[in-house]
Design an enzyme around this catalytic site. Structure first.
Site, PDB file in Angstrom:
ATOM      1  N   LYS A  12       0.861  -1.192   0.000  1.00 54.61           N
ATOM      2  CA  LYS A  12       0.000   0.000   0.000  1.00 54.61           C
ATOM      3  C   LYS A  12       0.890   1.233   0.000  1.00 54.61           C
ATOM      4  O   LYS A  12       1.751   1.387   0.868  1.00 54.61           O
ATOM      5  CB  LYS A  12      -0.893   0.011   1.240  1.00 54.61           C
ATOM      6  CG  LYS A  12      -2.106   0.918   1.106  1.00 54.61           C
ATOM      7  CD  LYS A  12      -3.122   0.334   0.144  1.00 54.61           C
ATOM      8  CE  LYS A  12      -4.479   1.014   0.306  1.00 54.61           C
ATOM      9  NZ  LYS A  12      -5.471   0.445  -0.641  1.00 54.61           N
ATOM     10  N   THR A  57      -3.870  -5.056   0.653  1.00 54.14           N
ATOM     11  CA  THR A  57      -3.247  -3.760   0.904  1.00 54.14           C
ATOM     12  C   THR A  57      -4.132  -2.902   1.805  1.00 54.14           C
ATOM     13  O   THR A  57      -3.625  -2.048   2.530  1.00 54.14           O
ATOM     14  CB  THR A  57      -2.952  -3.029  -0.414  1.00 54.14           C
ATOM     15  OG1 THR A  57      -4.163  -2.734  -1.099  1.00 54.14           O
ATOM     16  CG2 THR A  57      -2.036  -3.858  -1.298  1.00 54.14           C
ATOM     17  N   ARG A 169      28.363  33.536  -9.189  1.00 56.57           N
ATOM     18  CA  ARG A 169      27.009  33.137  -9.562  1.00 56.57           C
ATOM     19  C   ARG A 169      26.221  32.772  -8.316  1.00 56.57           C
ATOM     20  O   ARG A 169      26.784  32.518  -7.238  1.00 56.57           O
ATOM     21  CB  ARG A 169      27.032  31.929 -10.503  1.00 56.57           C
ATOM     22  CG  ARG A 169      27.591  30.666  -9.869  1.00 56.57           C
ATOM     23  CD  ARG A 169      27.402  29.441 -10.752  1.00 56.57           C
ATOM     24  NE  ARG A 169      27.919  28.233 -10.107  1.00 56.57           N
ATOM     25  CZ  ARG A 169      27.712  26.994 -10.555  1.00 56.57           C
ATOM     26  NH1 ARG A 169      27.012  26.796 -11.660  1.00 56.57           N
ATOM     27  NH2 ARG A 169      28.220  25.952  -9.915  1.00 56.57           N
ATOM     28  N   GLN A 212      29.483  19.750  -7.734  1.00 53.61           N
ATOM     29  CA  GLN A 212      30.087  18.478  -7.329  1.00 53.61           C
ATOM     30  C   GLN A 212      31.003  18.665  -6.120  1.00 53.61           C
ATOM     31  O   GLN A 212      30.994  17.869  -5.177  1.00 53.61           O
ATOM     32  CB  GLN A 212      30.885  17.873  -8.495  1.00 53.61           C
ATOM     33  CG  GLN A 212      30.025  17.305  -9.615  1.00 53.61           C
ATOM     34  CD  GLN A 212      29.709  18.324 -10.696  1.00 53.61           C
ATOM     35  OE1 GLN A 212      29.683  19.538 -10.426  1.00 53.61           O
ATOM     36  NE2 GLN A 212      29.465  17.850 -11.897  1.00 53.61           N
ATOM     37  N   HIS A 240      19.027  26.704 -11.483  1.00 53.73           N
ATOM     38  CA  HIS A 240      19.740  27.754 -12.193  1.00 53.73           C
ATOM     39  C   HIS A 240      19.073  29.124 -12.001  1.00 53.73           C
ATOM     40  O   HIS A 240      17.858  29.269 -12.120  1.00 53.73           O
ATOM     41  CB  HIS A 240      19.795  27.435 -13.685  1.00 53.73           C
ATOM     42  CG  HIS A 240      20.509  26.146 -13.987  1.00 53.73           C
ATOM     43  ND1 HIS A 240      21.838  25.957 -13.717  1.00 53.73           N
ATOM     44  CD2 HIS A 240      20.056  24.983 -14.532  1.00 53.73           C
ATOM     45  CE1 HIS A 240      22.189  24.734 -14.088  1.00 53.73           C
ATOM     46  NE2 HIS A 240      21.133  24.121 -14.577  1.00 53.73           N
TER      47      HIS A 240
END
Length: 291
Positions: A12, A57, A169, A212, A240
């Site tokens: 479920k 379920t 940025r 990263q 972004h």
């Protein structure tokens, strides 16, 4: 041409349950979305339609409600483990049970009034079977942003590259993290708070040359400062923020006005392990479709 049945499970999904603790003037909310998946000797239901091994379920859903009343909900890891063990121990055909829980946060306004929080969702996935009980804690939708202190330069290019290099940025991401403790901690809530704090602090402290690099710094902070956490898996979408060209309007834009793009987005994923941790841990995660 013959066919055979492969790996299978059923359950479920997304059972919504709210448990209200009323034993003191300040009520406490436990707002959960619970999903159950059961696996075992289920071949006959697939092959010949024999339902004798199938726990409905709907029964699984009712069990979640009943357990919330009978046992209460404190830490979601403990509640998930209680459910998973119940299904394995009471159903002969069930050899493995996986219970995943999302915990939704509410901000207290008064003793018994709340506002739904816009913060992250706490998660857990607990699997119980012959190999024992395995816990994976986590969070998702933890949105972090640095308005400076991030660059992206020196990347590979080819004939299709149009992205300009930048030395300043906005870096924004929505963190999804899952981690595993070698042994269950003494207090799941304290452990969760420590991992969350490590992720946030590392994000803020890191001068980012790439998402990263930031991911690795966040994972490193977790496995080196949070007791018992040997491995953390991180998924960081790059939200972004694109500088708007205001020159057609006779205006400069010194890094102040941005267009926010929700898609397409870069998606950075990696696992960070504590040095010296058992490498077998990496293969010991149940494939539940999330990673």
């Amino acid at each position: 041409m013959d066919a055979r049945l492969g790996d299978n499970q059923y359950g479920k999904a997304e059972i919504r349950v709210m448990k209200v603790d009323r034993d003191r003037p300040e009520h406490v909310l436990h707002d959960l979305t619970v999903s159950v998946a059961l696996a075992g000797d289920m071949g006959e239901v697939h092959l010949v339609g024999d339902n004798s091994a199938v726990l409905p379920t709907d029964t699984q859903k009712n069990t979640v409600y009943a357990f919330a009343r009978e046992h209460g909900v404190d830490q979601v890891e403990d509640f998930a483990a209680l459910l998973a063990r119940h299904f394995v121990e009471t159903q002969q055909a069930v050899h493995r049970a996986t219970v995943s829980i999302d915990q939704h946060h509410w901000e207290r306004l008064a003793d018994h009034s709340f506002a739904r929080s816009g913060g992250e969702t706490r998660t857990t996935t607990v699997t119980h079977g012959a190999e024992g009980t395995r816990f994976r804690s986590g969070l998702r939708d933890l949105v972090l942003l640095s308005s400076t202190g991030s660059e992206f330069q020196g990347f590979a290019t080819d004939r299709y590259t149009t992205l300009p290099e930048t030395d300043d940025r906005i870096l924004c991401t929505s963190v999804e993290a899952r981690w595993r403790c070698v042994e269950p901690p003494a207090d799941w809530g304290t452990s969760y708070d420590a991992v969350r704090a490590a992720l946030v602090t590392a994000f803020a402290d890191t001068y980012s040359r790439s998402l990263q690099q930031t991911l690795y710094a966040m994972g490193t902070r977790v496995v080196t400062t949070c007791p018992g956490v040997d491995e953390v898996r991180l998924r960081l979408p790059n939200r972004h923020h694109i500088l708007v060209d205001l020159t057609p309007f006779g205006l400069t834009n010194p890094g102040e006005v941005f267009h926010v793009d929700d898609r397409p987005y870069g998606l950075i994923e990696a696992t960070v392990m504590r040095d010296g941790a058992d490498a077998a841990l990496a293969g010991d995660w149940v494939d539940d479709g999330v990673w």
